[in-house]
Design a protein around this motif. Structure first.
Motif, short mmCIF file in Angstrom:
data_model
loop_
_atom_site.label_atom_id
_atom_site.label_comp_id
_atom_site.label_asym_id
_atom_site.label_seq_id
_atom_site.Cartn_x
_atom_site.Cartn_y
_atom_site.Cartn_z
N SER A 45 11.73 1.68 -2.30
CA SER A 45 12.63 1.26 -2.93
C SER A 45 13.63 2.30 -3.88
CB SER A 45 12.20 0.38 -4.26
OG SER A 45 11.04 1.30 -4.94
N VAL A 46 13.10 3.43 -3.87
CA VAL A 46 14.01 4.67 -4.03
C VAL A 46 15.07 4.66 -3.10
CG1 VAL A 46 13.92 7.07 -4.76
CG2 VAL A 46 12.39 5.48 -5.60
N ALA A 47 14.75 5.20 -2.04
CA ALA A 47 15.63 5.46 -1.12
C ALA A 47 16.24 4.10 -0.32
CB ALA A 47 15.10 6.00 0.15
N GLN A 48 16.01 2.74 -0.74
CA GLN A 48 16.57 1.76 -0.15
C GLN A 48 16.28 1.67 1.33
OE1 GLN A 48 18.25 -1.03 -2.14
NE2 GLN A 48 16.67 0.42 -3.60
N GLN A 49 15.23 2.03 1.85
CA GLN A 49 14.79 1.96 3.15
C GLN A 49 13.70 0.95 3.39
OE1 GLN A 49 13.15 5.88 3.57
NE2 GLN A 49 14.93 6.73 4.12
N GLY A 50 14.03 -0.01 4.67
CA GLY A 50 13.36 -0.80 5.11
C GLY A 50 13.35 -2.09 4.40
N LYS A 70 6.85 3.86 -0.86
CA LYS A 70 7.18 5.15 -0.88
C LYS A 70 7.12 5.82 0.48
CE LYS A 70 4.20 5.18 -5.07
NZ LYS A 70 2.98 5.93 -5.74
N SER A 71 7.72 5.45 1.39
CA SER A 71 7.97 5.88 2.69
C SER A 71 9.01 7.01 2.70
CB SER A 71 8.09 4.98 3.70
OG SER A 71 9.30 4.31 3.59
N ASP A 72 9.73 7.21 1.78
CA ASP A 72 10.75 8.35 1.56
C ASP A 72 9.94 9.63 1.55
OD1 ASP A 72 11.19 8.68 -1.84
OD2 ASP A 72 10.11 6.90 -1.03
N MET A 73 8.58 9.37 1.22
CA MET A 73 7.87 10.91 1.06
C MET A 73 7.48 11.34 2.20
SD MET A 73 6.04 9.86 -2.72
CE MET A 73 4.32 10.17 -1.69
N LEU A 74 7.68 10.60 3.42
CA LEU A 74 7.30 11.12 4.71
C LEU A 74 8.45 11.56 5.61
CD1 LEU A 74 5.37 7.61 5.32
CD2 LEU A 74 4.24 9.94 4.63
N ASP A 75 8.25 12.59 6.03
CA ASP A 75 9.05 13.06 7.19
C ASP A 75 8.80 12.44 8.47
OD1 ASP A 75 6.86 14.52 8.35
OD2 ASP A 75 7.40 16.65 7.69
N ASP A 76 9.68 12.65 9.57
CA ASP A 76 9.37 12.04 10.79
C ASP A 76 7.97 12.04 11.45
OD1 ASP A 76 11.57 10.87 10.61
OD2 ASP A 76 12.84 12.19 11.89
N GLU A 77 7.23 13.33 11.52
CA GLU A 77 5.99 13.66 11.73
C GLU A 77 5.08 13.02 11.22
OE1 GLU A 77 3.43 17.79 12.39
OE2 GLU A 77 5.60 18.22 12.44
N ILE A 90 0.99 -1.18 -0.11
CA ILE A 90 0.07 -0.08 0.03
C ILE A 90 0.93 1.25 -0.13
CG2 ILE A 90 -1.78 1.23 1.24
CD1 ILE A 90 -2.51 -1.43 2.39
N ALA A 91 0.62 2.10 -0.82
CA ALA A 91 1.48 3.32 -1.05
C ALA A 91 1.20 4.41 0.24
CB ALA A 91 1.22 4.01 -2.24
N ALA A 92 2.43 5.04 0.66
CA ALA A 92 2.38 5.75 1.79
C ALA A 92 1.19 7.08 1.43
CB ALA A 92 3.61 6.27 2.15
N ASP A 93 1.20 7.52 0.26
CA ASP A 93 0.33 8.73 0.15
C ASP A 93 -1.07 8.21 -0.35
OD1 ASP A 93 0.81 7.33 -2.45
OD2 ASP A 93 1.51 9.20 -3.47
N TYR A 140 3.11 -4.39 9.97
CA TYR A 140 3.41 -3.61 8.77
C TYR A 140 4.66 -3.06 8.87
CZ TYR A 140 2.20 0.27 11.82
OH TYR A 140 2.29 1.27 12.75
N LEU A 141 5.40 -2.59 7.54
CA LEU A 141 6.85 -2.05 7.53
C LEU A 141 6.83 -0.94 6.72
CD1 LEU A 141 8.61 -5.38 7.26
CD2 LEU A 141 8.83 -4.00 9.12
N PHE A 142 7.60 0.04 6.90
CA PHE A 142 7.73 1.25 5.80
C PHE A 142 8.63 0.70 5.02
CE2 PHE A 142 5.59 3.15 9.29
CZ PHE A 142 4.50 3.95 8.99
N ILE A 143 8.42 1.09 3.79
CA ILE A 143 9.69 0.77 2.89
C ILE A 143 9.88 1.68 1.67
CG2 ILE A 143 9.51 -1.97 2.92
CD1 ILE A 143 8.25 -1.98 0.30
#
Length: 93
Positions: A71-76, A41-48, A5-8, A66-69
């Protein structure tokens, strides 16, 4: 199973319900499998924003992993692979 599921997304719970319904229509036996939700797409989210989204997800999914990932930023991605590996290798009781 992995639900992506997309973060946005405007409504994460509704997105999950749509995916769940499609799977039920396709093969309801699949719903007996363990699953995890990946928020992409969690790279689009700031900490808040991420903290606020976590509150919403905790309320909507009540104990569902659930996990935040990103692919662009290679996070999670490693955490996601580790979680899937763990789920696949759980010994049957």
């Amino acid at each position: 199973l992995l639900f992506l599921i997309a973060a946005d997304s405007k409504d994460h719970k509704k997105e999950f319900e749509i995916l769940h319904k499609e799977l039920e229509d396709y093969n309801d036996e699949m719903l007996q499998k363990d699953f995890v939700i990946a928020i992409s797409k969690s790279d689009m989210l700031d900490d808040e924003l991420k903290a606020e989204l976590k509150k919403q997800l905790d309320a909507a999914f009540k104990g569902t992993p659930y996990l935040f990932i990103s692919s662009v930023a290679q996070q999670g991605l490693q955490e996601l692979k580790d979680k899937l590996w763990q789920m696949l290798n759980v010994e049957e009781k």
